[in-house]
Design an enzyme around this catalytic site. Structure first.
Site, PDB file in Angstrom:
ATOM      1  N   THR A   1      14.355  76.031 -28.908  1.00  0.00           N
ATOM      2  CA  THR A   1      13.289  76.726 -29.701  1.00  0.00           C
ATOM      3  C   THR A   1      12.888  78.199 -28.656  1.00  0.00           C
ATOM      4  OG1 THR A   1      11.161  76.794 -30.744  1.00  0.00           O
ATOM      5  CG2 THR A   1      11.412  75.532 -28.530  1.00  0.00           C
TER       6      THR A   1
ATOM      7  N   ASP B   1      20.801  73.718 -32.506  1.00  0.00           N
ATOM      8  CA  ASP B   1      19.528  73.476 -33.042  1.00  0.00           C
ATOM      9  C   ASP B   1      18.674  74.736 -33.300  1.00  0.00           C
ATOM     10  OD1 ASP B   1      19.641  70.773 -33.414  1.00  0.00           O
ATOM     11  OD2 ASP B   1      18.782  70.337 -31.136  1.00  0.00           O
TER      12      ASP B   1
ATOM     13  N   LYS C   1      10.731  70.311 -32.164  1.00  0.00           N
ATOM     14  CA  LYS C   1      11.039  69.623 -33.506  1.00  0.00           C
ATOM     15  C   LYS C   1      11.159  68.163 -33.343  1.00  0.00           C
ATOM     16  CE  LYS C   1      15.476  68.450 -32.404  1.00  0.00           C
ATOM     17  NZ  LYS C   1      15.836  67.235 -31.820  1.00  0.00           N
TER      18      LYS C   1
ATOM     19  N   ALA D   1      14.252  68.131 -21.829  1.00  0.00           N
ATOM     20  CA  ALA D   1      15.418  67.083 -22.062  1.00  0.00           C
ATOM     21  C   ALA D   1      14.743  65.950 -22.594  1.00  0.00           C
ATOM     22  CB  ALA D   1      16.215  66.645 -20.540  1.00  0.00           C
ATOM     23  N   ALA D   2      13.997  66.085 -23.611  1.00  0.00           N
ATOM     24  CA  ALA D   2      13.222  65.038 -24.379  1.00  0.00           C
ATOM     25  C   ALA D   2      13.838  64.627 -25.748  1.00  0.00           C
ATOM     26  CB  ALA D   2      11.810  65.443 -24.360  1.00  0.00           C
ATOM     27  N   GLY D   3      14.812  65.386 -26.166  1.00  0.00           N
ATOM     28  CA  GLY D   3      15.033  65.241 -27.897  1.00  0.00           C
ATOM     29  C   GLY D   3      14.203  66.151 -28.872  1.00  0.00           C
ATOM     30  N   LEU D   4      13.474  67.016 -28.255  1.00  0.00           N
ATOM     31  CA  LEU D   4      12.628  67.832 -28.887  1.00  0.00           C
ATOM     32  C   LEU D   4      12.973  69.379 -28.743  1.00  0.00           C
ATOM     33  CD1 LEU D   4       9.286  66.547 -27.323  1.00  0.00           C
ATOM     34  CD2 LEU D   4      10.375  65.667 -29.400  1.00  0.00           C
ATOM     35  N   ALA D   5      14.097  69.863 -28.560  1.00  0.00           N
ATOM     36  CA  ALA D   5      14.835  70.952 -28.704  1.00  0.00           C
ATOM     37  C   ALA D   5      13.907  72.043 -28.032  1.00  0.00           C
ATOM     38  CB  ALA D   5      14.938  71.343 -30.083  1.00  0.00           C
TER      39      ALA D   5
HETATM   40  P1  ATP Z   1      17.898  68.917 -27.775  1.00  0.00           P
HETATM   41  O1  ATP Z   1      16.815  67.894 -28.386  1.00  0.00           O
HETATM   42  O2  ATP Z   1      18.068  70.449 -28.314  1.00  0.00           O
HETATM   43  O3  ATP Z   1      19.056  68.233 -27.443  1.00  0.00           O
HETATM   44  P2  ATP Z   1      16.384  68.655 -25.446  1.00  0.00           P
HETATM   45  O4  ATP Z   1      14.906  68.795 -26.015  1.00  0.00           O
HETATM   46  O5  ATP Z   1      16.871  67.131 -25.306  1.00  0.00           O
HETATM   47  O6  ATP Z   1      17.235  69.527 -26.473  1.00  0.00           O
HETATM   48  P3  ATP Z   1      15.822  70.469 -23.394  1.00  0.00           P
HETATM   49  O7  ATP Z   1      14.281  70.569 -23.275  1.00  0.00           O
HETATM   50  O8  ATP Z   1      16.302  71.838 -24.247  1.00  0.00           O
HETATM   51  O9  ATP Z   1      16.548  69.136 -24.144  1.00  0.00           O
HETATM   52  O10 ATP Z   1      16.598  70.608 -22.080  1.00  0.00           O
HETATM   53  C1  ATP Z   1      17.896  70.407 -22.036  1.00  0.00           C
HETATM   54  C2  ATP Z   1      18.397  70.829 -20.583  1.00  0.00           C
HETATM   55  O11 ATP Z   1      18.559  72.137 -20.700  1.00  0.00           O
HETATM   56  C3  ATP Z   1      17.558  70.543 -19.321  1.00  0.00           C
HETATM   57  O12 ATP Z   1      18.246  69.818 -18.444  1.00  0.00           O
HETATM   58  C4  ATP Z   1      17.329  72.073 -18.979  1.00  0.00           C
HETATM   59  O13 ATP Z   1      16.893  72.148 -17.333  1.00  0.00           O
HETATM   60  C5  ATP Z   1      18.099  72.927 -19.365  1.00  0.00           C
HETATM   61  N1  ATP Z   1      17.433  74.081 -19.825  1.00  0.00           N
HETATM   62  C6  ATP Z   1      17.991  75.352 -19.946  1.00  0.00           C
HETATM   63  N2  ATP Z   1      16.882  76.384 -20.474  1.00  0.00           N
HETATM   64  C7  ATP Z   1      15.913  75.700 -21.013  1.00  0.00           C
HETATM   65  C8  ATP Z   1      14.806  75.932 -21.434  1.00  0.00           C
HETATM   66  N3  ATP Z   1      14.538  77.334 -21.878  1.00  0.00           N
HETATM   67  N4  ATP Z   1      13.880  74.921 -21.841  1.00  0.00           N
HETATM   68  C9  ATP Z   1      14.114  74.030 -21.489  1.00  0.00           C
HETATM   69  N5  ATP Z   1      15.171  73.366 -20.867  1.00  0.00           N
HETATM   70  C10 ATP Z   1      16.044  74.486 -20.563  1.00  0.00           C
END
Ligand code: ATP
Length: 335
Positions: A109, A141, A11, A101-105
């Protein structure tokens, strides 16, 4: 052995406003969330032992109980212990396409896909609201990731109001490969720097209205009225009118105020997109991914080239993708 393949879309946030604190320690948010076609691929396979096995092809994603996909199975096992005892565990393979950890959930998901897959594998027949309730227990999310499309999300982000689908809008995403932003850090820093602007009406247990007392002036605007203002505000109107140039101009994310100053590379990327000729640009969620909205695939390719030409960094990754009007989907089943 039953097995299921699902796609789990990422997202972006077209809008993210932090309204205040909640008694449960989370932030009260008003967000407009949009699914995109960039997606992880999740395979679930039933196994006869009572174990939960996770395998992900991305080195920064844990293969243990801290993986959100593992937590999703564990929640299902706790909610349906008899079914778990009867049908056994599951092996999950995650093919990561969404940057971590990119802000893309990305993690959220994956968890949403696992909830949907477990419901099918265990033939639970859960309704959409039941699945959404389980999703909300796992993370803010995750209900949106299940439902997908375009939606206004309030509360912690779990209370969804669907908005009309926005078809045929393209997105360029860019992220520095080795740069990650912790969501927890971003919100905590925002609270310490901007907490004085928060609305604090949830602190009182009884509202003035409930006591039949007059409410105070504008300084006492409630969380509900602020969220309602977003609901009837210009961005939602632009979405209803499918006015893409207005949508581009109205993109908003409060977290940019803390993430950009702390990450000059992201600031530079944001500025490069700003002058690239896109409909609009914004950081997604807690970053550090920056996205630009474009009218066509050709327009998106052109914006990507413009930004690449401005920032000659081999560590900067780009993706061109499209708005999607769905959340998690099952793509194949083997019984
Ligand atoms: P959001 O936008 O929901 O804040 P995000 O995109 O910033 O999330 P994620 O890619 O979900 O961040 O990763 C955040 C942390 O969660 C990472 O440090 C990663 O190691 C951990 N993690 C645990 N399970 C997963 C997974 N299935 N996919 C990605 N990261 C995961």
């Amino acid at each position: 052995m039953r097995s299921y393949s699902l796609i789990a879309p990422a997202k972006i946030n077209l809008y993210l406003e932090i309204l205040g604190d909640r008694p449960d320690g989370y932030h009260e948010l008003a967000m407009i969330l949009q699914s995109i076609e960039l997606a992880d691929h999740i395979n679930l396979r039933s196994i006869s032992t009572d174990t939960i096995r996770i395998q992900c092809d991305h080195p920064q994603v844990p293969n243990d109980e801290s993986n959100l996909a593992y937590k999703a199975v564990k929640l299902m096992a706790e909610e349906f212990p008899d079914v778990f005892a009867r049908l056994g565990g599951v092996e999950i393979a995650i093919k990561k396409q969404i940057p971590v950890a990119a802000g893309l959930a990305g993690g959220s998901t994956d968890a949403a896909a696992v909830l949907m897959g477990m419901d099918l594998m265990w033939q639970l027949g859960l309704t959409q609201p039941e699945l959404q309730e389980l999703a909300a227990k796992l993370g803010s999310d995750i209900p949106f990731c299940l439902a997908g499309g375009t939606a206004l999300a309030t509360g912690r982000g779990e209370a969804l109001s669907p908005l009309p689908d926005l078809e045929n809008l393209y997105v360029v995403l860019a992220k520095h490969r080795n740069l990650m932003v912790s969501t927890v850090w971003a919100y905590q820093t925002y609270r310490s720097e901007f907490g004085h602007t928060y609305i604090r009406d949830r602190v009182s247990i009884v509202t003035p209205e409930q006591l039949g007392l007059p409410t105070l002036g504008s300084s006492a605007e409630s969380l509900e009225s602020r969220a309602a203002r977003v609901h009837s505000g210009p961005m939602v109107n632009a979405i209803f009118n499918k006015n893409v140039s207005q949508i581009g101009q109205l993109l908003h994310n409060d977290l940019e105020k803390v993430v950009l100053p702390a990450n000059p590379q992201v600031m530079q990327l944001r500025e490069a997109f700003e002058s690239s000729g896109a409909l609009g640009t914004m950081m997604s969620g807690s970053g550090p991914t920056v996205f630009a909205l474009c009218e066509s695939e050709a327009h998106a390719q052109e914006i990507q080239q413009n930004v690449r030409a401005r920032i000659a960094d081999p560590d900067l990754d780009f993706w061109v993708t499209k708005f999607s009007n769905h959340g998690v989907q099952v793509v194949s089943t083997v019984n």
